[in-house]
Design a protein around this motif. Structure first.
Motif, PDB file in Angstrom:
ATOM      1  N   ARG A 117       0.841  -1.089   0.028  1.00 13.56           N
ATOM      2  CA  ARG A 117      -0.151  -0.071   0.121  1.00 13.56           C
ATOM      3  C   ARG A 117       1.023   1.380   0.177  1.00 13.56           C
ATOM      4  N   PHE A 118       1.762   1.207   0.669  1.00  8.46           N
ATOM      5  CA  PHE A 118       2.812   2.419   0.905  1.00  8.46           C
ATOM      6  C   PHE A 118       3.618   2.440  -0.504  1.00  8.46           C
ATOM      7  N   ALA A 119       3.797   1.628  -1.233  1.00  5.13           N
ATOM      8  CA  ALA A 119       4.479   1.602  -2.454  1.00  5.13           C
ATOM      9  C   ALA A 119       3.598   2.193  -3.646  1.00  5.13           C
ATOM     10  N   GLN A 120       2.486   1.721  -3.613  1.00  2.00           N
ATOM     11  CA  GLN A 120       1.523   2.229  -4.409  1.00  2.00           C
ATOM     12  C   GLN A 120       1.151   3.611  -4.347  1.00  2.00           C
ATOM     13  N   ALA A 121       1.221   4.424  -3.013  1.00  2.00           N
ATOM     14  CA  ALA A 121       1.010   5.698  -2.830  1.00  2.00           C
ATOM     15  C   ALA A 121       1.966   6.540  -3.028  1.00  2.00           C
ATOM     16  N   TYR A 122       3.450   5.896  -2.775  1.00  2.00           N
ATOM     17  CA  TYR A 122       4.644   6.835  -2.737  1.00  2.00           C
ATOM     18  C   TYR A 122       5.602   6.056  -3.299  1.00  2.00           C
ATOM     19  N   PRO A 123       5.570   5.833  -4.495  1.00  2.00           N
ATOM     20  CA  PRO A 123       6.464   4.845  -5.506  1.00  2.00           C
ATOM     21  C   PRO A 123       8.037   5.534  -5.425  1.00  2.00           C
ATOM     22  N   LEU A 124       8.245   6.801  -4.853  1.00  2.00           N
ATOM     23  CA  LEU A 124       9.573   7.487  -5.136  1.00  2.00           C
ATOM     24  C   LEU A 124      10.322   7.218  -3.760  1.00  2.00           C
ATOM     25  N   VAL A 125       9.557   6.549  -2.727  1.00  2.00           N
ATOM     26  CA  VAL A 125      10.155   6.474  -1.427  1.00  2.00           C
ATOM     27  C   VAL A 125      10.875   4.957  -1.398  1.00  2.00           C
ATOM     28  N   GLN A 126      11.819   4.837  -1.417  1.00  2.00           N
ATOM     29  CA  GLN A 126      12.650   3.457  -1.391  1.00  2.00           C
ATOM     30  C   GLN A 126      12.559   2.986   0.175  1.00  2.00           C
ATOM     31  N   VAL A 127      12.316   1.778   0.393  1.00  2.00           N
ATOM     32  CA  VAL A 127      12.198   1.318   1.605  1.00  2.00           C
ATOM     33  C   VAL A 127      13.008   0.131   1.725  1.00  2.00           C
ATOM     34  N   GLU A 128      14.281  -0.005   2.677  1.00  2.00           N
ATOM     35  CA  GLU A 128      15.072  -0.861   3.038  1.00  2.00           C
ATOM     36  C   GLU A 128      14.412  -1.573   4.088  1.00  2.00           C
ATOM     37  N   LEU A 129      14.228  -2.888   4.036  1.00  2.00           N
ATOM     38  CA  LEU A 129      13.699  -3.455   5.254  1.00  2.00           C
ATOM     39  C   LEU A 129      14.967  -4.449   5.912  1.00  2.00           C
ATOM     40  N   HIS A 130      15.139  -4.345   7.032  1.00  2.00           N
ATOM     41  CA  HIS A 130      16.175  -4.983   7.877  1.00  2.00           C
ATOM     42  C   HIS A 130      15.329  -5.964   8.863  1.00  2.00           C
ATOM     43  N   CYS A 131      15.720  -7.454   8.800  1.00  2.00           N
ATOM     44  CA  CYS A 131      15.122  -8.368   9.448  1.00  2.00           C
ATOM     45  C   CYS A 131      15.950  -8.855  10.361  1.00  2.00           C
ATOM     46  N   GLU A 132      15.985  -8.464  11.759  1.00  2.00           N
ATOM     47  CA  GLU A 132      16.768  -9.176  12.661  1.00  2.00           C
ATOM     48  C   GLU A 132      16.001  -9.262  14.163  1.00  2.00           C
ATOM     49  N   PRO A 133      16.489 -10.267  15.088  1.00  2.00           N
ATOM     50  CA  PRO A 133      15.875 -10.197  16.151  1.00  2.00           C
ATOM     51  C   PRO A 133      15.530  -9.009  16.953  1.00  2.00           C
ATOM     52  N   SER A 134      14.633  -8.967  17.838  1.00  2.00           N
ATOM     53  CA  SER A 134      14.501  -7.618  18.589  1.00  2.00           C
ATOM     54  C   SER A 134      15.734  -7.135  19.329  1.00  2.00           C
ATOM     55  N   PHE A 135      16.281  -8.045  20.225  1.00  2.00           N
ATOM     56  CA  PHE A 135      17.452  -7.735  20.785  1.00  2.00           C
ATOM     57  C   PHE A 135      18.449  -7.063  20.061  1.00  2.00           C
ATOM     58  N   ALA A 136      18.625  -7.430  18.764  1.00  2.00           N
ATOM     59  CA  ALA A 136      19.728  -6.681  17.723  1.00  2.00           C
ATOM     60  C   ALA A 136      19.117  -5.562  17.120  1.00  2.00           C
ATOM     61  N   LEU A 137      17.966  -5.203  16.951  1.00  2.00           N
ATOM     62  CA  LEU A 137      17.305  -4.084  16.543  1.00  2.00           C
ATOM     63  C   LEU A 137      17.393  -2.767  17.598  1.00  2.00           C
ATOM     64  N   LEU A 138      17.326  -3.397  18.908  1.00  2.00           N
ATOM     65  CA  LEU A 138      17.444  -2.407  19.675  1.00  2.00           C
ATOM     66  C   LEU A 138      18.821  -1.957  20.006  1.00  2.00           C
ATOM     67  N   GLN A 139      19.755  -2.298  19.344  1.00  2.00           N
ATOM     68  CA  GLN A 139      21.284  -1.957  19.666  1.00  2.00           C
ATOM     69  C   GLN A 139      21.395  -1.116  18.323  1.00  2.00           C
ATOM     70  N   ARG A 140      20.408  -0.830  17.383  1.00  2.00           N
ATOM     71  CA  ARG A 140      20.885  -0.113  15.999  1.00  2.00           C
ATOM     72  C   ARG A 140      20.304   1.299  16.287  1.00  2.00           C
ATOM     73  N   HIS A 141      21.041   2.331  15.511  1.00  2.00           N
ATOM     74  CA  HIS A 141      20.562   3.458  15.837  1.00  2.00           C
ATOM     75  C   HIS A 141      20.419   4.274  14.297  1.00  2.00           C
ATOM     76  N   ASP A 142      20.357   3.394  13.545  1.00  2.00           N
ATOM     77  CA  ASP A 142      20.367   4.071  11.985  1.00  2.00           C
ATOM     78  C   ASP A 142      19.117   3.570  11.222  1.00  2.00           C
ATOM     79  N   LEU A 143      18.202   3.267  11.911  1.00  2.00           N
ATOM     80  CA  LEU A 143      16.876   2.803  11.384  1.00  2.00           C
ATOM     81  C   LEU A 143      15.859   3.946  11.593  1.00  2.00           C
TER      82      LEU A 143
END
Length: 284
Positions: A117-143
């Motif tokens: 739905r987001f891509a259909q409405a805003y095709p010029l926004v590129q989305v990077e999907l990073h799949c990691e466990p919650s504990f690893a995601l909480l240590q990241r600050h670049d998202l």
């Protein structure tokens, strides 16, 4: 130079809707018009613009003619460019790249529809999907946006949903009768695994970790094959599995919270729109 008639984008939008929905009635609902209005639009497109039939009926089935198939490809491209042009001119902030972090648990069940739905409405926004466990995601600050699973009392961010963990096995399996109980769980840094093991320990129930992975799809593959039992959020249990409870001798499990974190340093109109779509998508 030959003069050709212009093709109204609204005619193309209706034409694509008919092709996608397989008929005038459902297409009329999709484009918010009456069925008679849709019929008049297509008559105009066929007779006044293209000059050839675009549809043919085979019994009750409506299909595209060869000319209709050709037009459909062009129509999709024209409408896509039309949307992109309007987004650039009317919403110049809706461009760029967004970085989303989520455990892979939620990708197929929730994120797939949200991203479409987001891509259909805003095709010029590129989305990077990073799949990691919650504990690893909480240590990241670049998202820009992060989805994590949290224990009750340890919630941070915005609540998306709360769900009970449940036990599940393949529909034809009877692994809940096994001793020791074979489990397929996330790696040992996952608190859901800790909950499951603690619940079994409280019952003095013997178990073994037969399969361990950071990937939900890998865990579910082992469970669907009848090789192990798992404990997951109820919404993640697929149709080929059955939920186990007190009747099968399985202990009750706690409730987990799914949370959304917004990075205040990278907050933007695009990230806010996607965040709101995530909130809506997780509550469906």
């Amino acid at each position: 130079m030959a003069q050709y008639p212009n093709i109204d984008s609204e005619l193309l939008r209706t034409f694509v809707a008919i092709a996608d929905y397989g008929g005038f009635t459902r297409a009329a609902d999709a484009v918010n018009r009456t069925q008679s209005a849709v019929s008049m639009q297509m008559k105009r497109l066929e007779e006044d613009v293209i000059g050839r039939p675009l549809f043919q009926r085979e019994g009750r089935q409506l299909t595209l003619t060869a000319e209709g198939e050709i037009l459909l490809g062009y129509a999709r491209r024209i409408l896509q460019l039309h949307t992109e042009a309007l987004n650039i001119l009317c919403q110049p902030d809706m461009v760029g790249t967004l970085r989303i972090g989520t455990p892979d648990d939620y990708v197929m069940r929730f994120m797939q529809g949200i991203l479409i739905r987001f891509a259909q409405a805003y095709p010029l926004v590129q989305v990077e999907l990073h799949c990691e466990p919650s504990f690893a995601l909480l240590q990241r600050h670049d998202l820009d946006l992060t989805i994590v699973t949290r224990e009750p009392g340890a919630e941070i961010g915005e609540l998306l949903r709360q769900e009970h963990l449940v036990w599940a096995e393949a529909s034809a399996a009877k692994l809940h009768e096994a001793n020791p109980l074979p489990l397929a769980m996330f790696n040992n840094q996952c608190f859901c695994r800790t909950w499951a093991c603690n619940a079994l320990d409280a019952q003095s129930r013997s178990y073994r970790i037969a399969y361990s992975s950071p990937s939900l799809s890998a865990i579910m593959a082992a469970v669907s094959a009848g090789l192990a039992i798992t404990a997951q959020l109820r919404s993640l249990i697929t149709a080929d599995l059955r939920i186990l409870g007190e009747a099968e001798g399985m202990p009750e499990l706690p409730t987990a919270s799914v949370m959304l974190l917004r990075n205040e340093r990278t907050r933007s109109p695009a990230s806010e729109v996607l965040a709101e779509q995530i909130v809506e998508g997780f509550r469906l």
